[in-house]
Enzyme design. Structure first.
Site, PDB file in Angstrom:
ATOM      1  N   SER A  74     149.991  43.657 -24.338  1.00 17.60           N
ATOM      2  CA  SER A  74     151.004  43.945 -25.559  1.00 17.60           C
ATOM      3  C   SER A  74     152.345  44.453 -25.037  1.00 17.60           C
ATOM      4  CB  SER A  74     150.291  44.769 -26.387  1.00 17.60           C
ATOM      5  OG  SER A  74     148.961  44.489 -26.926  1.00 17.60           O
ATOM      6  N   HIS A  93     152.506  38.223 -27.851  1.00 21.46           N
ATOM      7  CA  HIS A  93     151.839  37.553 -27.010  1.00 21.46           C
ATOM      8  C   HIS A  93     152.595  36.094 -26.770  1.00 21.46           C
ATOM      9  CE1 HIS A  93     148.427  40.409 -25.860  1.00 21.46           C
ATOM     10  NE2 HIS A  93     148.898  40.895 -27.265  1.00 21.46           N
ATOM     11  N   HIS A 128     141.761  37.096 -27.086  1.00 22.92           N
ATOM     12  CA  HIS A 128     140.871  38.346 -27.433  1.00 22.92           C
ATOM     13  C   HIS A 128     139.630  37.616 -28.016  1.00 22.92           C
ATOM     14  CE1 HIS A 128     145.002  39.901 -27.312  1.00 22.92           C
ATOM     15  NE2 HIS A 128     144.405  40.975 -26.783  1.00 22.92           N
ATOM     16  N   TYR A 157     138.485  38.754 -30.618  1.00 21.26           N
ATOM     17  CA  TYR A 157     138.727  39.136 -32.200  1.00 21.26           C
ATOM     18  C   TYR A 157     139.289  37.700 -32.695  1.00 21.26           C
ATOM     19  CZ  TYR A 157     143.122  41.019 -31.242  1.00 21.26           C
ATOM     20  OH  TYR A 157     144.289  41.243 -30.677  1.00 21.26           O
ATOM     21  N   GLU A 158     140.064  37.066 -31.836  1.00 24.39           N
ATOM     22  CA  GLU A 158     140.557  35.739 -32.333  1.00 24.39           C
ATOM     23  C   GLU A 158     139.803  34.871 -32.850  1.00 24.39           C
ATOM     24  OE1 GLU A 158     144.703  35.103 -30.319  1.00 24.39           O
ATOM     25  OE2 GLU A 158     143.631  36.462 -28.898  1.00 24.39           O
ATOM     26  N   ALA A 206     146.848  47.571 -23.712  1.00 24.86           N
ATOM     27  CA  ALA A 206     147.007  48.762 -24.790  1.00 24.86           C
ATOM     28  C   ALA A 206     145.947  49.238 -25.291  1.00 24.86           C
ATOM     29  CB  ALA A 206     148.146  48.369 -25.644  1.00 24.86           C
ATOM     30  N   MET A 213     140.457  46.449 -27.049  1.00 27.86           N
ATOM     31  CA  MET A 213     139.864  45.071 -27.520  1.00 27.86           C
ATOM     32  C   MET A 213     139.804  44.017 -26.482  1.00 27.86           C
ATOM     33  SD  MET A 213     141.396  45.203 -31.346  1.00 27.86           S
ATOM     34  CE  MET A 213     141.637  46.811 -32.632  1.00 27.86           C
ATOM     35  N   SER A 214     139.891  44.496 -25.050  1.00 29.56           N
ATOM     36  CA  SER A 214     140.219  43.332 -24.202  1.00 29.56           C
ATOM     37  C   SER A 214     139.673  43.749 -22.907  1.00 29.56           C
ATOM     38  CB  SER A 214     141.640  43.014 -24.182  1.00 29.56           C
ATOM     39  OG  SER A 214     142.401  44.157 -23.579  1.00 29.56           O
ATOM     40  N   ASN A 238     148.269  55.119 -28.645  1.00 21.58           N
ATOM     41  CA  ASN A 238     148.000  56.192 -29.746  1.00 21.58           C
ATOM     42  C   ASN A 238     146.758  56.861 -29.464  1.00 21.58           C
ATOM     43  OD1 ASN A 238     146.744  53.030 -29.950  1.00 21.58           O
ATOM     44  ND2 ASN A 238     145.365  54.585 -31.370  1.00 21.58           N
ATOM     45  N   HIS A 245     149.164  48.518 -36.414  1.00 23.70           N
ATOM     46  CA  HIS A 245     149.531  47.756 -35.104  1.00 23.70           C
ATOM     47  C   HIS A 245     151.322  48.102 -34.603  1.00 23.70           C
ATOM     48  CE1 HIS A 245     149.552  44.463 -32.219  1.00 23.70           C
ATOM     49  NE2 HIS A 245     150.607  43.980 -32.957  1.00 23.70           N
TER      50      HIS A 245
END
Ligand code: HPA
Length: 271
Positions: free
Chosen positions: A29, A60, A82, A84-85, A112, A210-211, A234, A246
């Site tokens: 990201s 992206h 990802h 989740y996609e 990130a 998440m990656s 964060n 996000h």
């Protein structure tokens, strides 16, 4: 189509268009524009590569760029895929296989993530020392690709010790220090619950994201040297009394971007 045929088709297109490379970088990201600093760069949109998924996340770009940095040919993914996609683990890691076919021996993976370690602060950069996955799936499931690596690959040192030391030295020379810790992958797309973050901490995680885990695993399967660098954008859910969004992640990623790019660049120079 079997997986090897799929890899070969994608690799042929990429090598014809971009040539070969010795270093690969997956730009997470906000870091995508690092690829623009390469000399003699050639670009190929993911949409033009047979079998490649198309990145659906804002920020992206969806482009494979190959250019010269510090005299080395470097292949860079502007945008990753990802889980989740909705993509399979094979989809997500296809670019790593393709990079290996391009000749890549060293892979730098960036991301990130949320800080789980209470000593960390948003804006910190972390060298990934090790990883754990809570996705329950593994990109190496299915018939083993013997041409890349063994059925039961060793994962006792996914992240190369020398590259980790080099990252710390590079940061120090640039006037800052890096954190180091364990990256834990959740499937996403929702951010974790506070209970999941506490669980991750108990399990030994310093950061959640998440990656990265599938790409690093496939790279190691193929025998690449891997460096993982995370931007703590964060504090993970429940640590601070505020919801996550996000925008907060992209804003911090943008704020740290120059430092992050400088670090990756310094590592490439000496890798
Ligand atoms: N959790 C998961 N993924 C993330 C986070 C987080 O807190 N921040 C950035 N990516």
């Amino acid at each position: 189509m079997d997986e090897m045929t799929r890899i070969n088709l994608a690799a042929q297109k990429v090598i014809d268009a971009l040539g070969t490379a010795e270093i690969g970088v997956i730009l997470g990201s906000g870091l995508g524009d690092y690829a623009d600093s390469a000399l003699d760069a050639k670009r190929l949109s993911y949409a033009e590569i047979p079998g490649f998924p198309v990145s659906t996340v804002p920020g992206h770009a969806g482009m494979l760029v190959c250019g010269t940095l510090h005299g080395k040919r470097v292949a860079m993914m502007q945008g990753r895929f990802h889980y989740y996609e909705g993509y399979s683990m094979k989809d997500i890691t296809l670019p790593v296989r393709v990079m290996q076919k391009m000749g890549v021996k060293t892979l730098i993976v960036t991301n990130a993530c949320g800080g789980v370690n209470l000593d960390f602060n948003p804006g910190d950069l972390m060298v990934i020392s090790d990883m754990l996955s809570l996705t329950g799936v593994n990109p190496l499931m299915g018939p083993n690709l013997d041409a890349f690596g063994p059925r039961f690959p060793d994962m006792s040192c996914v992240f190369d010790r020398q590259l980790r030391t080099l990252a710390h030295e590079t940061a120090r020379a640039q006037g800052f220090s890096l954190r180091e810790g364990v990256y834990c992958q959740f499937p996403g797309p929702c951010y974790e619950t506070p209970a999941e973050v506490r669980m991750a901490r108990i399990l030994g995680a310093d950061a959640v994201g998440m990656s990265t885990v599938p790409e690093a695993m496939v790279a190691r399967h193929g025998g690449m040297r891997v460096l993982g660098i995370s931007c703590i954008t964060n504090m993970a859910a429940g640590i601070l009394d505020q919801p996550l969004c996000h925008e907060e992640v992209t804003e911090m990623a943008n704020r740290v971007k120059e430092r992050f790019k400088g670090l990756v660049d310094g590592v490439i120079a000496k890798a």
